[in-house]
Motif scaffolding. Structure first.
Motif, mmCIF file in Angstrom:
data_model
loop_
_atom_site.group_PDB
_atom_site.id
_atom_site.type_symbol
_atom_site.label_atom_id
_atom_site.label_comp_id
_atom_site.label_asym_id
_atom_site.label_seq_id
_atom_site.Cartn_x
_atom_site.Cartn_y
_atom_site.Cartn_z
ATOM 1 N N VAL A 83 -37.508 93.436 -72.555
ATOM 2 C CA VAL A 83 -38.866 93.844 -72.980
ATOM 3 C C VAL A 83 -39.825 92.657 -72.820
ATOM 4 C CG1 VAL A 83 -40.268 94.584 -74.955
ATOM 5 C CG2 VAL A 83 -38.060 95.687 -74.505
ATOM 6 N N LYS A 84 -39.346 91.469 -73.141
ATOM 7 C CA LYS A 84 -40.201 90.275 -73.001
ATOM 8 C C LYS A 84 -40.600 90.070 -71.533
ATOM 9 C CE LYS A 84 -40.427 85.493 -74.422
ATOM 10 N NZ LYS A 84 -39.635 84.296 -74.622
ATOM 11 N N TRP A 85 -39.633 90.229 -70.636
ATOM 12 C CA TRP A 85 -39.941 90.069 -69.206
ATOM 13 C C TRP A 85 -40.953 91.120 -68.737
ATOM 14 C CZ3 TRP A 85 -39.063 86.155 -65.970
ATOM 15 C CH2 TRP A 85 -38.053 85.243 -66.282
ATOM 16 N N LEU A 86 -40.937 92.290 -69.384
ATOM 17 C CA LEU A 86 -41.818 93.381 -68.951
ATOM 18 C C LEU A 86 -43.273 93.181 -69.403
ATOM 19 C CD1 LEU A 86 -39.342 96.306 -69.713
ATOM 20 C CD2 LEU A 86 -40.184 95.707 -67.425
ATOM 21 N N ILE A 115 -45.231 95.812 -78.706
ATOM 22 C CA ILE A 115 -44.096 95.960 -79.640
ATOM 23 C C ILE A 115 -43.302 94.666 -79.811
ATOM 24 C CG2 ILE A 115 -43.750 98.448 -79.359
ATOM 25 C CD1 ILE A 115 -41.425 97.783 -77.417
ATOM 26 N N PHE A 116 -43.562 93.662 -78.964
ATOM 27 C CA PHE A 116 -42.629 92.536 -78.949
ATOM 28 C C PHE A 116 -42.562 91.755 -80.260
ATOM 29 C CE2 PHE A 116 -40.890 88.397 -77.769
ATOM 30 C CZ PHE A 116 -39.654 88.849 -77.328
ATOM 31 N N VAL A 117 -43.705 91.594 -80.932
ATOM 32 C CA VAL A 117 -43.701 90.802 -82.173
ATOM 33 C C VAL A 117 -42.765 91.444 -83.198
ATOM 34 C CG1 VAL A 117 -45.134 89.912 -84.049
ATOM 35 C CG2 VAL A 117 -46.022 89.994 -81.731
ATOM 36 N N LEU A 118 -42.860 92.775 -83.315
ATOM 37 C CA LEU A 118 -41.981 93.492 -84.245
ATOM 38 C C LEU A 118 -40.528 93.472 -83.772
ATOM 39 C CD1 LEU A 118 -43.676 96.828 -85.407
ATOM 40 C CD2 LEU A 118 -42.661 95.008 -86.801
ATOM 41 N N LEU A 119 -40.372 93.717 -82.489
ATOM 42 C CA LEU A 119 -39.032 93.821 -81.885
ATOM 43 C C LEU A 119 -38.231 92.531 -82.078
ATOM 44 C CD1 LEU A 119 -37.294 95.735 -80.070
ATOM 45 C CD2 LEU A 119 -38.259 94.551 -78.094
ATOM 46 N N LYS A 120 -38.922 91.426 -81.931
ATOM 47 C CA LYS A 120 -38.303 90.104 -82.030
ATOM 48 C C LYS A 120 -37.511 89.931 -83.317
ATOM 49 C CE LYS A 120 -41.211 86.645 -82.009
ATOM 50 N NZ LYS A 120 -42.282 85.718 -81.642
ATOM 51 N N LYS A 121 -38.019 90.574 -84.385
ATOM 52 C CA LYS A 121 -37.419 90.359 -85.714
ATOM 53 C C LYS A 121 -36.199 91.253 -85.957
ATOM 54 C CE LYS A 121 -41.876 89.146 -87.659
ATOM 55 N NZ LYS A 121 -43.083 89.853 -88.039
ATOM 56 N N ILE A 122 -36.020 92.254 -85.117
ATOM 57 C CA ILE A 122 -34.943 93.225 -85.361
ATOM 58 C C ILE A 122 -33.616 92.698 -84.825
ATOM 59 C CG2 ILE A 122 -34.158 95.577 -84.802
ATOM 60 C CD1 ILE A 122 -37.053 96.438 -84.732
ATOM 61 N N ALA A 138 -33.606 98.419 -82.603
ATOM 62 C CA ALA A 138 -34.457 97.859 -81.534
ATOM 63 C C ALA A 138 -34.780 98.944 -80.517
ATOM 64 C CB ALA A 138 -33.742 96.683 -80.869
ATOM 65 N N MET A 139 -33.756 99.712 -80.160
ATOM 66 C CA MET A 139 -33.966 100.785 -79.169
ATOM 67 C C MET A 139 -34.920 101.831 -79.729
ATOM 68 S SD MET A 139 -33.172 101.502 -76.084
ATOM 69 C CE MET A 139 -34.594 102.452 -75.583
ATOM 70 N N ASP A 140 -34.758 102.153 -81.025
ATOM 71 C CA ASP A 140 -35.650 103.159 -81.644
ATOM 72 C C ASP A 140 -37.111 102.703 -81.609
ATOM 73 O OD1 ASP A 140 -33.604 104.904 -82.072
ATOM 74 O OD2 ASP A 140 -33.244 104.295 -84.155
ATOM 75 N N SER A 184 -42.507 103.506 -78.998
ATOM 76 C CA SER A 184 -43.711 103.012 -78.312
ATOM 77 C C SER A 184 -44.180 104.003 -77.255
ATOM 78 C CB SER A 184 -43.434 101.654 -77.667
ATOM 79 O OG SER A 184 -42.572 101.807 -76.555
ATOM 80 N N VAL A 185 -43.301 104.888 -76.831
ATOM 81 C CA VAL A 185 -43.697 105.914 -75.861
ATOM 82 C C VAL A 185 -44.446 107.026 -76.581
ATOM 83 C CG1 VAL A 185 -42.854 107.692 -74.286
ATOM 84 C CG2 VAL A 185 -41.815 105.432 -74.280
ATOM 85 N N ASP A 186 -43.933 107.421 -77.737
ATOM 86 C CA ASP A 186 -44.571 108.509 -78.488
ATOM 87 C C ASP A 186 -46.016 108.183 -78.810
ATOM 88 O OD1 ASP A 186 -41.520 109.064 -80.332
ATOM 89 O OD2 ASP A 186 -42.183 109.762 -78.356
#
Ligand SMILES: Cc1cc2nc3c(=O)[nH]c(=O)nc-3n(C[C@H](O)[C@H](O)[C@H](O)COP(=O)(O)O)c2cc1C
Length: 329
Positions: free
Chosen positions: A292-295, A305-312, A318-320, A325-327
């Motif tokens: 996700v970071k590379w994207l 989403i990365f700031v939140l994702l980083k903490k999970i 993480a997948m959820d 983010s699509v919805d």
């Protein structure tokens, strides 16, 4: 013209190879390097680095599920140990062997491997020819190098050593070891090599877009390229390049992947990793987050989403979050 997916330790593992070749455009993959010292590895070591040697269902050995061949990459400096391990990999089913003369890592170079060998073309020749002799003629042996260690004075000598050793082609990352990963890539330095050698030269370094591909081809005089980080940032880069150079009509043209399509591929990536019961949870979540970071340069949603994702820590959570983010869009 070939597009090769670059070996990238910690990025292009079997799962990423699977996803990127499913998206398309690639003709070949190379595994992350397997470092050879003075021992012959047991079978399980090959299988761990190169799970495509143990194919599932209708998968062909040493190919991804999409039917794209995968070569094993070996890194080392002892011709005999390299040859023995290459022969074993070939016996286990590897359809090609690639040799790494480009790795800039201190730990690798200190132990006389990777780019440090670029100071000694004759040693490169001995390694390539020993490996060439050790594997059946039907198995291509290829090599990947940089322009040099500290400077470009031995570029041609090293490329010739690889050709004389019997390699099928040489991939050149258009920078020296000292250049590291600092832009630019000196594509023009490949032109005299590709004009001189009788084997194909594959250009590598800093191709992030179809425009970069065209510029690289113009300057390097190489048709074929290896794509590394660009494929992580834009997973359909190989496909876009192929479309750009093939005569494709307007209605055959595929649009670039949108975020929801990318997320569907990330979900496949997650599912593939989760299906491997031997894979530790501490492997899966970091891989997802890293991709996700590379994207982020291509998709603003990844950035959102990365700031939140980083903490999970939990991979399902993480997948959820990625799916959610699509919805929202
Ligand atoms: C994280 C990372 C790991 C890498 N691991 C390998 C490797 O295992 N073997 C190799 O030959 N090159 C390796 N490389 C170098 C890449 O294959 C490629 O030569 C380099 O990234 C330049 O191409 P690019 O600009 O398209 O990324 C690695 C590069 C990165 C960024």
């Amino acid at each position: 013209m070939k597009i090769v997916l670059a070996p990238m330790d910690g990025l292009t593992d079997t799962y990423a190879r699977e996803i990127l070749t499913a998206i398309g455009g690639f003709d070949l993959c190379v595994t992350e390097f397997l470092r050879v010292t003075d021992t012959l590895f047991p079978q399980r070591v090959f299988m761990r680095r190169f799970p495509e040697l143990k194919p599932q269902d209708n998968q062909k050995i040493s190919h991804t599920n999409s039917g794209i061949p995968v070569f094993l990459q070996l890194l080392g400096s002892d011709p005999q140990a390299m040859a023995e391990n290459a022969a074993k990999a070939a016996a286990l089913g590897s359809v090609g062997i690639d040799l790494n003369f480009g790795c800039p890592a201190k730990t690798v170079n200190k132990r006389d491997g990777g780019a440090s060998l670029l100071k000694y073309p004759e040693r490169i020749y001995h390694i390539v020819s020993a490996v060439r002799r050790a594997v059946p003629d039907s198995i291509p042996v290829t090599a990947k190098m940089r322009l040099g260690y500290e400077d470009q004075s031995l570029t041609m000598d090293n490329a010739r050593a690889i050709e004389d050793g019997g390699a099928e082609w040489v991939t050149i990352h258009a920078r020296t070891k000292t250049d590291g990963y600092r832009p630019p890539a000196y594509w023009e330095a490949l032109a005299p090599v590709s004009e001189t050698l009788n084997i194909p030269v594959i250009a590598n370094g800093e191709i992030w877009s179809p425009d970069d591909y065209h510029l690289c081809r113009q300057r390097s005089l190489c048709d074929s390229v290896m794509l590394g980080r660009g494929a992580m940032v834009m997973p359909d880069l190989a496909l876009q390049i192929k479309q750009d150079i093939e005569n494709i009509t307007e209605d055959q043209l595929q649009a670039s992947l949108n975020w929801s399509q990318v997320v569907a591929y990330l979900e496949q990536f997650y599912t593939l990793m989760s299906a491997n019961t031997e894979l530790k949870e501490r492997y899966i979540a970091p891989r997802l987050k890293l991709w996700v970071k590379w994207l982020m340069p291509t998709y603003s949603q990844a950035e959102d989403i990365f700031v939140l994702l980083k903490k999970i820590k939990d991979s399902r959570a993480a997948m959820d979050l990625i799916l959610a983010s699509v919805d929202k869009n």
